[in-house]
Design an enzyme around this catalytic site. Structure first.
Site, PDB file in Angstrom:
ATOM      1  N   HIS A 178       0.212  -0.866  10.512  1.00  0.00           N
ATOM      2  CA  HIS A 178      -1.212  -1.094  10.297  1.00  0.00           C
ATOM      3  C   HIS A 178      -1.477  -1.760   8.951  1.00  0.00           C
ATOM      4  O   HIS A 178      -2.623  -1.958   8.556  1.00  0.00           O
ATOM      5  CB  HIS A 178      -1.938   0.260  10.384  1.00  0.00           C
ATOM      6  CG  HIS A 178      -3.402   0.170  10.604  1.00  0.00           C
ATOM      7  ND1 HIS A 178      -4.325   0.839   9.826  1.00  0.00           N
ATOM      8  CD2 HIS A 178      -4.131  -0.502  11.533  1.00  0.00           C
ATOM      9  CE1 HIS A 178      -5.545   0.580  10.254  1.00  0.00           C
ATOM     10  NE2 HIS A 178      -5.465  -0.223  11.297  1.00  0.00           N
ATOM     11  N   LYS A 180      -1.928  -4.374   5.768  1.00  0.00           N
ATOM     12  CA  LYS A 180      -2.562  -5.680   5.586  1.00  0.00           C
ATOM     13  C   LYS A 180      -2.268  -6.159   4.168  1.00  0.00           C
ATOM     14  O   LYS A 180      -2.685  -5.534   3.189  1.00  0.00           O
ATOM     15  CB  LYS A 180      -4.079  -5.594   5.785  1.00  0.00           C
ATOM     16  CG  LYS A 180      -4.523  -5.094   7.168  1.00  0.00           C
ATOM     17  CD  LYS A 180      -5.106  -3.741   7.061  1.00  0.00           C
ATOM     18  CE  LYS A 180      -5.883  -3.313   8.275  1.00  0.00           C
ATOM     19  NZ  LYS A 180      -5.124  -3.060   9.479  1.00  0.00           N
ATOM     20  N   ASP A 185       2.874 -16.539  -4.102  1.00  0.00           N
ATOM     21  CA  ASP A 185       3.729 -16.791  -5.274  1.00  0.00           C
ATOM     22  C   ASP A 185       4.126 -15.521  -6.012  1.00  0.00           C
ATOM     23  O   ASP A 185       4.519 -15.570  -7.181  1.00  0.00           O
ATOM     24  CB  ASP A 185       3.053 -17.763  -6.252  1.00  0.00           C
ATOM     25  CG  ASP A 185       3.100 -19.208  -5.764  1.00  0.00           C
ATOM     26  OD1 ASP A 185       3.781 -19.472  -4.756  1.00  0.00           O
ATOM     27  OD2 ASP A 185       2.451 -20.063  -6.388  1.00  0.00           O
ATOM     28  N   HIS A 413     -15.490  -1.016   8.757  1.00  0.00           N
ATOM     29  CA  HIS A 413     -14.033  -1.135   8.789  1.00  0.00           C
ATOM     30  C   HIS A 413     -13.403  -0.809   7.437  1.00  0.00           C
ATOM     31  O   HIS A 413     -12.186  -0.770   7.307  1.00  0.00           O
ATOM     32  CB  HIS A 413     -13.628  -2.543   9.238  1.00  0.00           C
ATOM     33  CG  HIS A 413     -12.247  -2.627   9.807  1.00  0.00           C
ATOM     34  ND1 HIS A 413     -11.174  -3.155   9.105  1.00  0.00           N
ATOM     35  CD2 HIS A 413     -11.757  -2.231  11.006  1.00  0.00           C
ATOM     36  CE1 HIS A 413     -10.092  -3.088   9.860  1.00  0.00           C
ATOM     37  NE2 HIS A 413     -10.404  -2.540  11.018  1.00  0.00           N
ATOM     38  N   LYS A 415     -11.876   1.252   4.436  1.00  0.00           N
ATOM     39  CA  LYS A 415     -11.130   2.511   4.338  1.00  0.00           C
ATOM     40  C   LYS A 415     -10.893   2.777   2.859  1.00  0.00           C
ATOM     41  O   LYS A 415     -10.090   2.093   2.214  1.00  0.00           O
ATOM     42  CB  LYS A 415      -9.815   2.403   5.093  1.00  0.00           C
ATOM     43  CG  LYS A 415      -9.963   1.991   6.560  1.00  0.00           C
ATOM     44  CD  LYS A 415      -8.725   1.263   7.018  1.00  0.00           C
ATOM     45  CE  LYS A 415      -8.843   0.825   8.461  1.00  0.00           C
ATOM     46  NZ  LYS A 415      -9.914  -0.150   8.715  1.00  0.00           N
ATOM     47  N   ASP A 420     -14.467  12.037  -8.240  1.00  0.00           N
ATOM     48  CA  ASP A 420     -14.972  12.352  -9.584  1.00  0.00           C
ATOM     49  C   ASP A 420     -15.352  11.109 -10.381  1.00  0.00           C
ATOM     50  O   ASP A 420     -15.366  11.134 -11.618  1.00  0.00           O
ATOM     51  CB  ASP A 420     -13.931  13.164 -10.375  1.00  0.00           C
ATOM     52  CG  ASP A 420     -13.670  14.531  -9.749  1.00  0.00           C
ATOM     53  OD1 ASP A 420     -14.530  15.000  -8.992  1.00  0.00           O
ATOM     54  OD2 ASP A 420     -12.588  15.105 -10.018  1.00  0.00           O
TER      55      ASP A 420
END
Length: 518
Positions: A178, A180, A185, A413, A415, A420
């Site tokens: 999952h 991404k 470079d 979407h 996440k 604190d």
């Protein structure tokens, strides 16, 4: 009766032959992960345009990583496109989904253009969402400067053999990548929640995601490269060339189609919006202002996340203690939110100590996986009863200016979480059993008050009345949704913006023993 038994025997023999034949096919064409090992290319002070642009910035902030939050889909696309165009050494791209749509083809074209300039391009995709794309993937892989691998792939690419392989390998095929990551470079990385596709980059005419990435510059990018190498060289990564082949002329035609679409009228209209984006304007005016910090760390699950692994190395074992350590406030953004008994106990233990706990997740209408909503709904009442604040994203914003190219409906979407007002996380990890136990995940840990404040502001934006319903229990203990938009609040007594059949499906799904797969 004799005829019935006769036909029953024939049916059983046919089924047996299909199963045995399917198993033989699976075994016959199951190549190992035979890709030659390779690693991130070392950075140089002035080898590429990216090196030369970053060199004075890195010298002015020794040991620190620059970071820019990418909340806008157009900006997120622009960051990827610009880094690909400026790359002179390598592109390492790792994604769960890469759609063959407008933005998918535009970014594929950028990768191809980079390869034409001599840039080494490595692309690692999860195979579950690559179904039907073998022609395009093989066409990319055919370029001498591009190598493409698939994570935990089906060896049978189509037909009955694929179905039988799924049956035979059901447990192992359930483990997906999952992650991404977009790395240019070894100096620039984009890590977060976005896959590659129109809905992630404010390009879909119907539904677009509210999402979040971090653009990173400098030292922490090396951590992202190390993670990419670990996945690339793992036993789960199989070269696409081991799984199929295509006629060279067909490959050339496919690549020509990609370039043509990337220069067509629809692409031109979208790219005009990109050219007007704030990030693009700031970049070309040398006005980008990254925040420099030594409190940034890129982290991920091990590449092969099986049950026999050392669970101490799993990402969930790093994230849950952070939330549990809250002393005043824990704010969570998770589109798929199925906390389970353990997660619910952790969150309610915080409220029991007087700590403010807030959750932003999708409403049923905004959720694209209804079964996941059924898992969330099982815990909603208990969370509210114990003092957790719940906000559910509405599909249509009210009285709030939205990006210029966004569709008619939205879904969450992003996440992330912030604790604190001092530390937090942005990445691919949902608060659900699949992210905890089945999928591999990655993201960025933040131990920096300035960045934590920015993340907190994103939570407040998403929980704003214009974007979310507030969920609560009335005096009788009944579940209610409050639409807090002007001119006056409206109380709703059922899942907002969701019809009868959708609500019925969610109720039915809640009866099934599927929570571990959500």
């Amino acid at each position: 009766m004799h005829r019935v038994f006769h036909w029953l025997a024939i049916v059983l023999l046919v089924l047996l032959a299909i199963v045995v034949g399917g198993l033989l096919v699976v075994n016959r064409i199951a190549p190992p992960a035979t890709g030659a090992p390779s690693h991130a290319l070392p950075s140089q002070p002035d080898q590429t345009g990216i090196d030369r642009e970053l060199s004075p910035l890195l010298a002015a902030h020794p040991g620190k990583t620059g970071a820019i939050f990418l909340t806008d889909g157009i900006d997120a696309f622009a960051a990827r496109a610009i880094s690909a165009r400026k790359a002179g050494r390598s592109l390492d791209l790792q994604y769960y989904i890469w759609h063959n749509d407008l933005t998918g083809r535009l970014l594929a074209s950028e990768a191809l253009d980079a390869a034409e300039r001599g840039v080494r391009v490595r692309i690692l995709l999860d195979d579950m969402n690559a179904y039907g794309l073998d022609g395009h993937l093989l066409a990319m892989d055919a370029h001498p400067n591009i190598e493409l691998r698939l994570y935990n792939p089906f060896r049978n690419r189509e037909g009955a053999g694929r179905a039988f392989e799924l049956m035979r390998r059901l447990v192992s095929m359930n483990h997906r990548m999952h992650n991404k990551a977009w790395i240019a470079d070894g100096q620039v990385a984009i890590i977060g929640g976005r896959n590659i596709g129109e809905q992630y980059f404010s390009a879909d005419s119907e539904v677009n995601f509210r999402d979040l990435d971090l653009l990173l510059l400098g030292p922490a990018v090396q951590q992202a490269s190390t993670i990419f190498d670990a996945y690339w060289n793992s036993a789960a990564a199989v070269p696409i060339s081991m799984l199929g082949s295509k006629d060279p002329e067909a490959l050339r035609t496919l690549l020509a189609d990609v370039h043509r679409d990337a220069r067509g009228a629809d692409a031109r209209r979208y790219l005009d919006h990109v050219a007007d984006s704030q990030l693009v304007r700031d970049y070309y005016r040398s006005a980008l202002q990254p925040h420099w910090s030594d409190g940034i760390q890129v982290v991920a699950d091990p590449p092969v996340k099986w049950t026999r692994d050392n669970h101490a190395e799993w990402l969930v074992e790093r994230l849950t203690p952070m939330i549990s350590s809250a002393t005043s406030e824990a704010l969570v953004i998770s589109p798929y939110f199925v906390p389970g008994d353990d997660g619910t106990a952790r969150l309610t233990a915080l409220t029991g100590r007087g700590i403010h706990v807030g959750i932003v997740t999708n409403s049923l209408a905004a959720n694209d996986v209804y079964a996941v909503h059924s898992g969330y709904a099982d815990y909603r009442d208990r969370l509210l009863r114990e003092g957790v604040n719940l906000y559910e994203l509405r599909t249509n914003a009210r009285d709030r200016k939205e990006p210029v190219f966004i569709g008619r409906r939205a879904a969450l979407h992003t996440k992330a979480f912030v604790v604190d007002g001092a530390r937090g996380f942005v990445g691919s990890f949902n608060v659900d059993p699949r992210s905890k136990n089945l999928n591999t995940e990655m993201g960025v840990l933040l131990d920096d008050p300035v960045m934590a404040l920015q993340l907190r502001e994103e939570y407040l934006r998403l929980s704003h009345p214009a974007l979310s319903y507030w969920v609560y229990r009335n005096k009788e203990g009944e579940l209610r949704w409050l639409d807090r938009t002007p001119p006056s609040p409206v109380v709703l007594d059922q899942e907002p913006d969701a019809g009868f059949w959708r609500r019925a499906f969610v109720r039915f799904s809640g009866w099934l023993p599927i929570e571990s797969q959500l």
